[in-house]
Write a protein that holds these residues in place. Sequence first.
Motif, short mmCIF file in Angstrom:
data_model
loop_
_atom_site.label_atom_id
_atom_site.label_comp_id
_atom_site.label_asym_id
_atom_site.label_seq_id
_atom_site.Cartn_x
_atom_site.Cartn_y
_atom_site.Cartn_z
N ARG A 62 -7.20 1.99 -1.01
CA ARG A 62 -8.03 1.86 0.19
C ARG A 62 -8.64 0.47 0.24
NH1 ARG A 62 -11.64 7.07 1.57
NH2 ARG A 62 -12.42 5.47 3.00
N GLU A 65 0.16 12.58 5.70
CA GLU A 65 -0.76 13.49 5.02
C GLU A 65 -1.34 14.51 6.01
OE1 GLU A 65 -3.65 11.14 2.95
OE2 GLU A 65 -2.22 10.46 1.44
N ARG A 68 0.84 -1.21 0.00
CA ARG A 68 0.00 0.00 0.00
C ARG A 68 0.87 1.26 0.00
NH1 ARG A 68 -3.50 2.93 4.68
NH2 ARG A 68 -1.37 3.19 5.42
N ASP A 69 1.92 1.26 0.82
CA ASP A 69 2.80 2.43 0.89
C ASP A 69 3.46 2.69 -0.46
OD1 ASP A 69 2.13 2.66 3.53
OD2 ASP A 69 4.02 1.86 4.31
N VAL A 98 0.97 6.67 6.19
CA VAL A 98 0.44 7.55 5.16
C VAL A 98 -0.49 8.59 5.78
CG1 VAL A 98 -1.05 7.66 3.13
CG2 VAL A 98 0.68 5.87 3.31
N SER A 130 -2.75 4.73 -7.25
CA SER A 130 -3.99 4.17 -6.69
C SER A 130 -4.22 4.77 -5.32
CB SER A 130 -3.89 2.64 -6.56
OG SER A 130 -5.03 2.11 -5.90
N GLU A 131 -5.49 4.92 -4.95
CA GLU A 131 -5.80 5.36 -3.58
C GLU A 131 -5.54 4.23 -2.59
OE1 GLU A 131 -8.97 8.85 -3.58
OE2 GLU A 131 -9.90 6.95 -4.16
N ARG A 181 0.80 4.04 -3.01
CA ARG A 181 0.41 5.43 -2.73
C ARG A 181 1.55 6.39 -3.05
NH1 ARG A 181 -3.37 6.11 2.64
NH2 ARG A 181 -5.21 5.04 1.84
N SER A 182 2.78 5.99 -2.76
CA SER A 182 3.91 6.87 -3.05
C SER A 182 4.05 7.10 -4.56
CB SER A 182 5.20 6.30 -2.47
OG SER A 182 5.62 5.14 -3.18
#
Length: 504
Positions: free
Chosen positions: A215, A360, A203-204, A356, A212-213, A207-208
């Motif tokens: 979620r 944010e 996921r990290d 994340v 993709s979101e 997102r980086s």
Amino acid sequence: MAKAPLMDFDKALELYEPVLGFEVHVELSTATKMFSDAPNPAAPGGHGAEPNTQITPVDLGLPGSLPVVNEQAVKYSISLGLALGCSIAESSRFARKNYFYPDLAKNYQISQFDEPIAFEGSVEVELEDGTAFTIPIERAHMEEDAGKLTHVGGSTGRIQGAEYSLVDYNRAGVPLVEIVTKPIVGAEGRAPELGKAYVSTIRDIVRSLGISEARMDRGNLRCDANVSLRPRGQEKFGTRTETKNVNSFRAVERAVRYEIQRQAHILSQGGTITQETRHWHEDTGTTSPGRPKSDADDYRYFPEPDLLPVQPSAELVETLRAALPEAPSAHRRRLKEAWGFTDAEFRDVVNGGLLVEVEETVAAGGAPAQARKWWTGEITRIANATSAEPASLIAPLHVSELIALVESGTLTDRLARQVLEGVIAGEGRPDDVVAARGLAVVSDDTALLAAIDEALASQPDVLAKIKDGKVQAAGAIIGAVMKAMKGQADAARVRELVLERATQ
């Protein structure tokens, strides 16, 4: 659903070695779908459209419709492959994966089989105590998503016991990258923790890259967890099960642990493991049988006749490589130093899968220490109580706004917790909740002094003690004032005014 007989986890590890494998599906956030110009519901802001409104004839496989490859999805896939340490194929092609299911309108899925876009990579995963573990990646291939079934009736929301099912084809054709690991050995008793850490790391990375979101609560990121056991000293792998669509980091950890214990009990009793898919049940912490797991031959793969091979130029690959963000491990080290967190404080954030969210929140203006406090504290507490992911409850921007209200003196921590509950309940942004509920701190000294005078008058013995220098007695007056103000006062300011008033 009643739990199957389980073997004690430590006993299972004495007898068997767990072998893991993970298939993580990432929905790409392109503007349109993988093979059509329909809006992509996985794009930012694309979630929540009315069922069957984001579709074209291509998504439904209607006669005469032909797929066209989404160029941006290919670029995103290459970037992800590079971030996973993979080699990028000079030529890869799509294939038809044939199977029937109601959410697959054309009875086949366009995927990649023996010629994936990316192959042979690895990802370094950090466990809770800082131990590094390398996960071998076999491949990352492009494909399209299927639609979504909603099972109506029954008590579980699953097909078993449902009265009927509804199908929404909005998700059909959403671009996916499926990341497949090689068999993972050596995790031993940390296998459940490793599963959670691996999915969190993916996921990290995603997102980086901004592709993709990711979620899990919305299905942007989904994990199939493969588990098998082999008796100690045996080289051949055992028969695996595949727990499908596990939808949170915590659930991945629990599902791996459950399957180890379930399979160990069966094997210890002389039974055999069925190679099958299994469903994860969050409410009971159990898995249940799905369908016998098909091998590649059962899908009757053959090259997709309507699409040419994908042949990215070496220049494109190098351009995408040069644009890669820093690796997650380096990124974490930089953030830890910038935020001034101790090892323990930073581990709390990472182990909670909240890196994340905290990052944010800080980027939106929140102080790092306060961002960590709210995400790992009250937000996580509410998430655990509701079996939700913290990230699904509130946006980082709104957490930063909450922090600003506390730091400006508009809210106390106690009032901020009420505001947080209101935001999570859908009552609006923090400012909206403060206004609607009338929760702002009373900063008018006139109102505070009136409440203080009333409290001092009703407790003359306490007033006498304060006048005699016993300032600790002021606590009773402060408590009475805070109660009268319904908690909407700054306790420090109340104490200051109490001491001033009592010594006049």
